[in-house]
Design an enzyme around this catalytic site. Structure first.
Site, PDB file in Angstrom:
ATOM      1  N   THR A 137     -25.363 -39.049  12.441  1.00  0.00           N
ATOM      2  CA  THR A 137     -23.923 -38.845  12.404  1.00  0.00           C
ATOM      3  C   THR A 137     -23.381 -39.742  11.304  1.00  0.00           C
ATOM      4  OG1 THR A 137     -23.682 -40.530  14.128  1.00  0.00           O
ATOM      5  CG2 THR A 137     -23.642 -38.233  14.843  1.00  0.00           C
TER       6      THR A 137
ATOM      7  N   TYR B   4     -11.968 -22.151   3.549  1.00  0.00           N
ATOM      8  CA  TYR B   4     -13.229 -21.665   4.114  1.00  0.00           C
ATOM      9  C   TYR B   4     -14.298 -21.642   3.024  1.00  0.00           C
ATOM     10  CZ  TYR B   4     -13.140 -20.129   8.955  1.00  0.00           C
ATOM     11  OH  TYR B   4     -13.174 -20.107  10.313  1.00  0.00           O
TER      12      TYR B   4
ATOM     13  N   LYS C  94     -20.645 -43.771  12.993  1.00  0.00           N
ATOM     14  CA  LYS C  94     -20.968 -44.957  13.797  1.00  0.00           C
ATOM     15  C   LYS C  94     -21.056 -46.160  12.854  1.00  0.00           C
ATOM     16  CE  LYS C  94     -23.129 -42.275  17.514  1.00  0.00           C
ATOM     17  NZ  LYS C  94     -23.475 -40.916  17.100  1.00  0.00           N
TER      18      LYS C  94
ATOM     19  N   ASP D  38     -33.861 -39.875  14.143  1.00  0.00           N
ATOM     20  CA  ASP D  38     -32.424 -39.772  14.436  1.00  0.00           C
ATOM     21  C   ASP D  38     -31.838 -41.165  14.281  1.00  0.00           C
ATOM     22  OD1 ASP D  38     -29.906 -39.641  15.526  1.00  0.00           O
ATOM     23  OD2 ASP D  38     -30.479 -38.251  17.138  1.00  0.00           O
TER      24      ASP D  38
ATOM     25  N   GLU E  78     -18.123 -20.793   3.675  1.00  0.00           N
ATOM     26  CA  GLU E  78     -19.479 -20.518   4.168  1.00  0.00           C
ATOM     27  C   GLU E  78     -20.463 -20.437   3.002  1.00  0.00           C
ATOM     28  OE1 GLU E  78     -16.957 -19.062   5.866  1.00  0.00           O
ATOM     29  OE2 GLU E  78     -17.640 -18.448   7.874  1.00  0.00           O
TER      30      GLU E  78
ATOM     31  N   ARG F  54     -15.899 -38.366  11.673  1.00  0.00           N
ATOM     32  CA  ARG F  54     -16.824 -37.750  12.635  1.00  0.00           C
ATOM     33  C   ARG F  54     -17.496 -36.571  11.956  1.00  0.00           C
ATOM     34  NH1 ARG F  54     -15.356 -40.308  17.300  1.00  0.00           N
ATOM     35  NH2 ARG F  54     -17.180 -39.427  18.298  1.00  0.00           N
TER      36      ARG F  54
END
Ligand code: DSN
Length: 431
Positions: free
Chosen positions: A238, A66, A241, A212, A68, A247
């Protein structure tokens, strides 16, 4: 139950056993998917095959941590290694896309875009984007998305005849509505995006411009599409692609917007970043900075143009008349078949693509007039423009077979496709 859960044997409690021993059912499904990906001609333009190195990074123990916060400012201890991983991904993104700031934590494209709203807008503010049926994205203010419900969407179209964005129309609409945020880019745009033109409009109406580039990030990185970096306030993308990573997503900007974007991603929208994904993004960015990747990006476009030519020769009606990038949008109206039955028949024939609305589609989104296809995955596989006429021929044959409801013909094409694809090794697996 026996089908879905591993048998409760002693072996399932041994944490060092491999997947195929602990959960043969899941292992079998993963193998079946690998076989499916090997045997098909995969033409969904937002999909790809990642490298073995990207897969390896995704499967590391980094998933256990973790973290954060951001490098040097975390809310959990033990970040000696994670900080280095995230800094590496950030530096590689900055260098590859020539941007001052990069945030590599967004879980995927939609959360990344939502963070842009949180950074710059209040609920009820106006956002302008390309309408979804024209090739935009849900998160650019489409009515069923939170972005269309919580903000006031202004949507621009493409020309009915040209299939292309008309910047004069965009400017007129922007001047009339004065949105606070403008998106350019989308999910079914076969032509170059004029980032400079959009930036001029955004500047005139004092809006934030978000480019985008989810679909074309790999083309931008490889120099096969102009970059928005000199023009856009924010770049959203992203990573899975054309960029060919895991991903995930990234937000990039000039330094002046860095803290607004960072605060919007965490703590605004997300908790702990997925560190194994961050590592795999770093690997993909490293790969994308190579000469081989530049050649790959250009080959994606050459393949798409060759495939478009092959389809046009066979009487297919391409939105905008062709392509400048990785993507082709076909209106099947003149072929007397809907996009959905065509896509389903093509899948049975070994050719995987998706049904899609076309601009001004008289049919419903779940049963539209078009199909959307593209060449990132087949290019990774090693296919070249010389292979594309054959692919176009199979698409044509399968569409005609679908119209005749000729299942044996579809099966015959699938067999030919299996034979053809066996010459192109499956990327991402050990030789
Ligand atoms: N689902 C992506 C695509 O296929 O284009 C967009 O989010």
């Amino acid at each position: 139950m026996a089908d879905t859960a591993p048998a409760a044997t002693e072996s399932t409690t041994d944490l060092n056993l491999p997947l195929e021993t602990v959960d043969p059912k899941v292992a079998e499904l993963a193998d079946a998917e690998a076989r499916r990906q090997a045997e098909k001609i995969r033409l969904i333009p937002s999909e790809n095959y990642v490298s073995r190195a990207v897969l390896d990074a995704t499967a590391t123990l980094l998933t256990n941590k973790y973290s954060e916060g951001y490098p040097g400012k975390r809310y959990y201890e033990g970040q000696q290694v994670i900080d280095q991983v995230e800094r590496l991904a950030i530096e590689r993104a900055q260098s590859l896309f020539e941007v001052e700031h990069a945030n590599v934590q967004p879980y995927s494209g939609s959360p990344a875009n939502l963070a842009v709203y949180l950074a710059f807008l209040e609920p009820g503010d106006k956002v302008m984007g390309m309408a979804l049926p024209m090739g935009g994205h849900l998160t650019h203010g489409w009515s069923v998305s939170a972005t269309g419900k919580w903000f006031r969407p202004i949507q621009y179209d493409v020309g009915r005849e040209t299939g292309r964005v008309d910047l004069d129309q965009v400017r007129e609409l922007a001047l009339a509505e004065r949105p606070k945020l403008i998106f350019c880019g989308g999910t079914a745009i076969p032509r170059l995006i004029d980032f400079e033109g959009f930036a001029a409009i955004a500047e005139e109406v004092e809006a934030i411009l978000c480019a985008d580039i989810a679909h074309i990030a790999g083309l931008v990185a490889g120099g096969a599409h102009p970059s928005p970096a000199p023009h856009a306030d924010v770049i959203s993308t992203t990573t899975h692609k054309t960029l060919r990573g895991p991903r995930g997503a990234m937000l990039m900007s000039r330094e002046e917007h860095a803290s607004a974007l960072d605060r919007a991603v965490f703590p605004g929208l997300q908790g702990g970043p997925h560190n194994h994904t961050t590592a795999a993004i770093a690997v993909a960015l490293h790969e994308a900075a190579t000469e081989e990747f530049r050649a790959y990006a250009h080959q994606i476009v050459s393949n798409a143009k060759a495939l478009a030519d092959g389809l046009i020769e066979r009487g297919f009606d391409l939105v905008s008349g062709g392509t400048d990038n990785h993507l082709i949008l076909v209106d099947l109206t003149n072929k007397d078949i809907g996009g959905k039955p065509a896509a389903q028949a093509l899948d049975r024939a070994g050719i995987e693509l998706n049904y899609n609305t076309v601009p001004y589609d008289p049919r419903k989104p779940f049963d539209p007039s078009g199909i959307r296809l593209g060449t990132p995955a087949v290019t990774t596989r090693g296919m070249t423009p010389d292979d594309m006429p054959r692919v176009a021929g199979w698409i044509d044959a399968a569409v005609e077979a679908a119209k005749r409801e000729d299942e044996p013909a579809l099966e015959a094409t699938a067999a030919e496709v299996r034979d053809f694809t066996s010459a192109f090794p499956l990327p991402g697996v050990a030789a």
